[in-house]
Design a protein around this motif. Structure first.
Motif, mmCIF file in Angstrom:
data_model
loop_
_atom_site.group_PDB
_atom_site.id
_atom_site.type_symbol
_atom_site.label_atom_id
_atom_site.label_comp_id
_atom_site.label_asym_id
_atom_site.label_seq_id
_atom_site.Cartn_x
_atom_site.Cartn_y
_atom_site.Cartn_z
ATOM 1 N N LYS A 132 0.830 -1.204 0.000
ATOM 2 C CA LYS A 132 0.000 0.000 0.000
ATOM 3 C C LYS A 132 0.864 1.254 0.000
ATOM 4 O O LYS A 132 0.610 2.205 -0.749
ATOM 5 C CB LYS A 132 -0.901 -0.022 1.237
ATOM 6 C CG LYS A 132 -1.909 1.095 1.346
ATOM 7 C CD LYS A 132 -2.773 0.883 2.583
ATOM 8 C CE LYS A 132 -3.845 1.943 2.718
ATOM 9 N NZ LYS A 132 -4.708 1.686 3.894
ATOM 10 N N THR A 133 1.901 1.277 0.827
ATOM 11 C CA THR A 133 2.774 2.452 0.903
ATOM 12 C C THR A 133 3.596 2.611 -0.372
ATOM 13 O O THR A 133 3.859 3.743 -0.800
ATOM 14 C CB THR A 133 3.712 2.364 2.122
ATOM 15 O OG1 THR A 133 4.464 1.139 2.065
ATOM 16 C CG2 THR A 133 2.918 2.391 3.421
ATOM 17 N N VAL A 134 4.000 1.493 -0.982
ATOM 18 C CA VAL A 134 4.738 1.572 -2.243
ATOM 19 C C VAL A 134 3.854 2.181 -3.325
ATOM 20 O O VAL A 134 4.297 3.025 -4.119
ATOM 21 C CB VAL A 134 5.240 0.174 -2.673
ATOM 22 C CG1 VAL A 134 5.738 0.209 -4.118
ATOM 23 C CG2 VAL A 134 6.348 -0.299 -1.744
ATOM 24 N N ARG A 135 2.578 1.805 -3.369
ATOM 25 C CA ARG A 135 1.657 2.372 -4.357
ATOM 26 C C ARG A 135 1.521 3.883 -4.140
ATOM 27 O O ARG A 135 1.533 4.672 -5.085
ATOM 28 C CB ARG A 135 0.289 1.703 -4.250
ATOM 29 C CG ARG A 135 -0.694 2.160 -5.326
ATOM 30 C CD ARG A 135 -2.063 1.523 -5.122
ATOM 31 N NE ARG A 135 -2.003 0.085 -5.250
ATOM 32 C CZ ARG A 135 -2.069 -0.555 -6.409
ATOM 33 N NH1 ARG A 135 -2.196 0.130 -7.536
ATOM 34 N NH2 ARG A 135 -2.014 -1.876 -6.449
ATOM 35 N N ASN A 136 1.405 4.305 -2.875
ATOM 36 C CA ASN A 136 1.274 5.728 -2.576
ATOM 37 C C ASN A 136 2.539 6.507 -2.930
ATOM 38 O O ASN A 136 2.471 7.604 -3.494
ATOM 39 C CB ASN A 136 0.937 5.937 -1.098
ATOM 40 C CG ASN A 136 -0.479 5.518 -0.762
ATOM 41 O OD1 ASN A 136 -1.348 5.511 -1.629
ATOM 42 N ND2 ASN A 136 -0.724 5.170 0.491
ATOM 43 N N SER A 137 3.703 5.949 -2.590
ATOM 44 C CA SER A 137 4.954 6.645 -2.895
ATOM 45 C C SER A 137 5.186 6.704 -4.404
ATOM 46 O O SER A 137 5.707 7.698 -4.921
ATOM 47 C CB SER A 137 6.128 5.956 -2.195
ATOM 48 O OG SER A 137 6.279 4.616 -2.645
ATOM 49 N N THR A 138 4.765 5.665 -5.113
ATOM 50 C CA THR A 138 4.860 5.676 -6.578
ATOM 51 C C THR A 138 3.967 6.768 -7.152
ATOM 52 O O THR A 138 4.346 7.464 -8.104
ATOM 53 C CB THR A 138 4.469 4.306 -7.153
ATOM 54 O OG1 THR A 138 5.343 3.301 -6.639
ATOM 55 C CG2 THR A 138 4.551 4.314 -8.676
#
Length: 216
Positions: free
Chosen positions: A184-190
């Protein structure tokens, strides 16, 4: 296609979903937001240090009135207008305020009478692109590129009493935050990185909201 399987990520088991629950100022209002992608629902279900559940439902769609905002009769501007009409967004410039008025006049879509709404899901990270377009920071082509890059998929918004009455609860699948919060955090940072990359490049040949307003 008579039946579809939908998934809703939550911090709890929802065996009997109710109408008029959830945030008032959400993408399409109050209702049940689902996806057909179980992996995405697992990301929605968890938070930092908190596990969750994916609630699975079967929905018979025959006879339901379904508004598909990604259908050939609509453009991304129709979806964006629906989004801006339901979300709370600060419009700090006269151009942005006039832009919202323009969109409502030309791309408003009434949700009245529909049982299910299908369209992009604009989580908080990707809502920055909506703000960027209405403030003329990004072009229409850049907005479309951003949504495709997000791979957010379609969300199904269960809206009417008729649709809720047809939902059949299948099961609740436990989701471990240690596995899915990182995704989830990787999607947001992307999303944030994509936004920086897009806004740092001017689309010199692109169409901006102010260009559409001037044509009118």
């Amino acid at each position: 296609m008579d039946n579809i399987t939908l998934y809703h990520g939550s911090d709890k088991i929802i065996a009997e979903p109710k109408m008029k629950l959830g945030k008032i100022y959400n993408d399409y209002g109050q209702g049940l937001y689902c996806t057909r992608h179980i992996e995405l629902a697992k990301e929605w279900a968890v938070d930092d240090g908190r596990d969750g559940f994916v609630n699975a439902y079967e929905l018979p769609v025959k006879g339901l009135r379904i508004l598909n905002l990604n259908g050939e009769d609509y453009s991304i501007l129709h979806w964006l207008t629906v989004l801006l009409e339901h979300r709370v967004v600060g419009l700090n410039t006269p151009v942005a305020q006039e832009g919202l008025t323009f969109l409502k006049k030309n791309y408003h879509v009434s949700l009245d009478g529909y049982d299910v709404i299908v369209g992009y899901r604009a989580d908080d990270s990707y809502f920055a692109f909506a703000r960027g377009f209405i403030s003329n920071s990004i072009s229409l082509a850049q907005l479309e590129e951003a949504m495709y890059l997000g791979e957010l998929g379609m969300q199904y918004f269960i809206k009417s009493e008729k649709a809720f009455s047809r939902l059949k609860f299948i099961e609740a699948i436990p989701v471990d935050c240690n596995d899915y919060y990182l995704k989830k955090t990787v999607r947001n940072s992307t999303a944030r990185a994509n936004y920086r990359n897009i806004t740092n490049t001017m689309d010199r040949n692109g169409t901006y909201l102010i260009d559409l307003m001037r044509k009118e």
